[in-house]
Design an enzyme around this catalytic site. Structure first.
Site, PDB file in Angstrom:
ATOM      1  N   LYS A 290       0.885  -1.240  -0.046  1.00 58.88           N
ATOM      2  CA  LYS A 290      -0.069   0.002   0.003  1.00 58.88           C
ATOM      3  C   LYS A 290       0.788   1.270   0.071  1.00 58.88           C
ATOM      4  O   LYS A 290       1.755   1.563   0.761  1.00 58.88           O
ATOM      5  CB  LYS A 290      -0.948  -0.052   1.200  1.00 58.88           C
ATOM      6  CG  LYS A 290      -2.078   1.071   1.120  1.00 58.88           C
ATOM      7  CD  LYS A 290      -3.059   0.779   2.155  1.00 58.88           C
ATOM      8  CE  LYS A 290      -4.238   1.737   2.213  1.00 58.88           C
ATOM      9  NZ  LYS A 290      -5.192   1.326   3.151  1.00 58.88           N
ATOM     10  N   GLU A 407     -27.985 -14.046   3.074  1.00 57.96           N
ATOM     11  CA  GLU A 407     -28.751 -13.136   2.620  1.00 57.96           C
ATOM     12  C   GLU A 407     -27.934 -11.708   1.974  1.00 57.96           C
ATOM     13  O   GLU A 407     -28.558 -11.279   1.085  1.00 57.96           O
ATOM     14  CB  GLU A 407     -29.770 -12.653   3.714  1.00 57.96           C
ATOM     15  CG  GLU A 407     -30.741 -13.632   4.412  1.00 57.96           C
ATOM     16  CD  GLU A 407     -30.145 -14.528   5.448  1.00 57.96           C
ATOM     17  OE1 GLU A 407     -31.070 -15.413   5.886  1.00 57.96           O
ATOM     18  OE2 GLU A 407     -28.907 -14.390   5.445  1.00 57.96           O
ATOM     19  N   ARG A 435     -31.187  -8.850   7.298  1.00 59.21           N
ATOM     20  CA  ARG A 435     -29.701  -9.310   7.300  1.00 59.21           C
ATOM     21  C   ARG A 435     -28.904  -8.895   5.803  1.00 59.21           C
ATOM     22  O   ARG A 435     -27.723  -8.495   6.006  1.00 59.21           O
ATOM     23  CB  ARG A 435     -29.490 -10.671   7.449  1.00 59.21           C
ATOM     24  CG  ARG A 435     -30.098 -11.440   8.689  1.00 59.21           C
ATOM     25  CD  ARG A 435     -30.237 -12.823   8.847  1.00 59.21           C
ATOM     26  NE  ARG A 435     -28.747 -13.366   8.990  1.00 59.21           N
ATOM     27  CZ  ARG A 435     -28.526 -14.683   9.155  1.00 59.21           C
ATOM     28  NH1 ARG A 435     -29.401 -15.414   9.620  1.00 59.21           N
ATOM     29  NH2 ARG A 435     -27.191 -15.082   9.231  1.00 59.21           N
TER      30      ARG A 435
END
Length: 667
Positions: A290, A407, A435
């Site tokens: 990074k 979900e 959810r």
């Protein structure tokens, strides 16, 4: 690779980058030229973020990867998805937005993250983490369904891979054997240090004292045997492989390649060319740093995750148009009353159709609509039987996806499919949609994608109790901008509303209760629709004064009809929770002394709150009584018992109305 110690305050000289108006130009460049583009891209990224402020540590780390991906893939025909989007600045520079990048995150400027409205190269809007694999899988499965030849690639960081949703998508991708490439950008960082088993288990093993002692002792013993050290080295690598990420991802059904140096363009090109045309799930693991190329960011990747613009920045570059979606507010009021005995009106039940379960109405509609529209896809999070998808799964197995208890993944999978002009229908219980709420907002609604939600078990479901009651969906859906919410009064309306929601171009929900309806006759064809935002007048009061109007939503139309007869009240079947029927509500407010809203949802933030907001916005003063589920978690019991206790049966509703009318008379 060119290294920088300071952020340039003058626009850097980028002669080769300036010739690239689209990624197609990368495919004609030599390796030396690609490296030059990477150096110029890194310089320009530093300069532009210095002008505007924003995220740049992640972008610096994927400069080479971005060049290699756009060279290997024929974007935008091939779909490239960036998870979160912090690392997408180089992607924006290479896809025609170079001169506008200094406007990023500013009013009227470029969006901070990939956004579909901004560019055809932004195939999926992002901002929250861990959505890319689910969306990419949706696109890959859509391509397979339509017989289209296109590659789909998701780039996800090791930080985003710590979320369970990412593993939901990986497990599903391996199960359906999708043609999908997942690139893991492993820089051992998210915004702060990663936390979680995936991020640390290999490090723990390879740096443990027993492992280190075994390694050193073994070397001393084997150093006296010719060729033994080389054999030990190979054995060590084999053991590492048994406990490395390769084992995990290959067990999930992926072909694993890596890890490779993510800053080595030659290695990246070779790896991407090796996996891009392979069938089945592919997993490319790359290692990056990074802030790569900017020494202060390499030394402090957390501190340089993002920066504010420099104090003496040059004039910002040209802006692009953007729009800011409106927000919504909610309010609430409510009242309930103790029930009292009453007689039930007589009716000739022999003439009524046999009531059908709402889930069966949905299951039949889904099969009928699938026969009419080849774009329809049925998705369920492990609720095939409960949502009545059995016949659909057997008749249309190639268009049926049970994603298991996932979900979040189910909703974002649907979003990815909708991006490819498919018509996904998510069959889900109200309590379980909670959810996937973030995904509903972030991945579907923000992008105004055409996803239909068939929300079963809305309201008080009975014996499963407070964890399964669908008492909140009107409240949490109504505040979502652009969401259409319909609530049927009976089985016929349920079928018509499903067709209405399906043909609406955008996110739409039909919420219906558990069990049977009142027994209305269900049409066999798909022609029936309901006008969005329009109510149905079921009864008009003839009383000259103290006229009451019942504004009933969904299942409570049944007791509302009985109450309207007893009180000589007007009865409106509101049908549409969002948008509301403005004209009907204002007309009722003009002609009646009391408006009563009825809903099988919590009063706070529900449909009644929407009526209150409309009246307040119009400056209309009228008595309103909001009846719904009280501000409490309702325990288990038979639905009729629970509705009685909540004052939502006909007896309780009439008692609450009479109490309010008596209170008004006493004033």
């Amino acid at each position: 690779m060119k290294l920088f110690d300071e952020i340039p305050t003058r626009r850097p000289f980028t002669p080769l980058l300036d010739t690239l108006e689209s990624p197609a130009g990368l495919r004609t460049l030599s390796l030396t030229q690609q490296r030059q583009v990477a150096d110029e891209l890194r310089a320009y990224l530093l300069y532009s973020v210095g002008c505007s402020g924003g995220h740049f540590g992640a972008g610096l780390g994927v400069v080479e990867l971005t060049v290699a991906l756009h060279r290997a893939l024929e974007t935008p025909h091939d779909r490239l998805l960036w998870d979160v989007g912090h690392q997408a600045y180089p992607h924006k520079i290479l896809t025609g937005r170079r001169e506008a990048l200094a406007s990023i995150r500013q009013y009227g400027g470029l969006a901070a993250f990939p956004r579909r409205e901004e560019s055809p190269f932004d195939t999926f809007g992002v901002g929250h983490s861990s959505t890319s694999i689910s969306a990419a899988l949706g696109m890959a499965l859509s391509a397979r369904t339509k017989g289209e030849k296109r590659r789909v690639c998701a780039v996800i960081g090791d930080g985003a891979l710590t979320a369970g949703m990412a593993f939901e998508a990986l497990a599903h991708a391996g199960h359906v054997n999708a043609n999908l490439l997942v690139v893991l950008n492993d820089n051992e960082m998210s915004i702060s240090e990663n936390v979680g088993g995936m991020a640390s288990y290999l490090t723990r093993i390879l740096t443990s004292k027993p492992y280190a002692a075994m390694r050193e002792n073994g070397k001393r013993v084997l150093s006296h045997l010719p060729g033994a050290l080389e054999f030990a080295r190979r054995t060590e690598e084999h053991v590492k492989g048994m406990i490395s990420p390769a084992t995990l991802f290959e067990e999930m059904g992926f072909n694993y390649l890596g890890p490779i140096d993510g800053h080595d363009l030659a290695a990246l090109n070779q790896a991407l060319e090796a996996v891009r045309d392979l069938d089945g799930p592919q997993f490319l693991h790359i290692r990056t740093r990074k802030g790569r190329g900017f020494r202060p960011a390499e030394a402090d990747p957390i501190g340089f995750h993002a920066i504010t613009k420099l104090e003496k920045a040059p004039p910002r570059l040209p802006e692009v148009d953007a729009t800011t979606p409106p927000t919504a507010a909610t309010s609430a009021a409510g009242s309930t009353a103790e029930p009292k005995p009453r007689s039930k009106p007589k009716s000739d039940d022999s003439l009524r159709p046999k009531p059908r379960k709402y889930c069966n109405v949905f299951g039949d509609w889904l099969c009928d609509m699938a026969a009419e529209d080849q774009r329809l896809i049925g998705i369920t999070p492990a609720m095939r039987e409960g949502s009545d998808l059995i016949r659909f799964s057997q008749t249309y197995p190639e268009r049926y996806y049970d994603v298991a208890i996932a979900e979040q993944h189910a909703v974002t999978l649907a979003a990815g499919m909708a991006c490819e002009a498919m018509k996904p229908v998510v069959a889900i219980y109200s309590t379980f949609l909670q959810r996937g709420y973030d995904q509903l907002i972030h991945d579907v609604a923000v992008q105004h994608l055409d996803v239909t939600f068939a929300i079963d078990r809305a309201g008080l479901v009975g014996e499963d109790g407070p964890t399964h009651h669908g008492a909140l969906d009107l409240s949490y859906l109504r505040c979502v901008p652009g969401m259409i919410i319909l609530a049927p009064a009976d089985e016929a309306e349920c079928r018509a509303m499903l067709s209405t929601a399906y043909h609406h171009e955008g996110p739409a929900a039909v919420r219906y209760p558990r069990g049977t309806g009142p027994g209305s006759e269900i049409p066999a064809d798909l022609a029936a629709r309901v006008p969005i935002g329009k109510s149905e007048l079921r009864r008009e009061s003839a009383a000259p004064e103290k006229r009451v109007a019942l504004l009933a939503f969904g299942s409570l139309n049944t007791p509302a009809a009985e109450v309207a007869e007893h009180l000589d009240a007007t009865h409106l079947n509101m049908r549409s929770v969002k948008p509301l029927d403005r004209e009907a509500i204002l007309a009722a407010a003009r002609d009646h002394d009391l408006l009563v809203t009825l809903e099988e949802n919590v009063v706070a933030g529900g449909a009644g709150s929407g009526v209150n907001e409309l009246l307040a916005a119009e400056g209309v003063e009228v008595q309103v009584l909001n009846l719904g589920i009280p501000d409490a978690f309702v325990e288990h019991g038979k639905p009729a018992e629970l509705l009685r206790d909540c004052g939502l049966d006909a007896t309780g509703i009439e008692a609450a109305i009479r109490q309010r009318l008596n209170t008004n008379n006493d004033r």
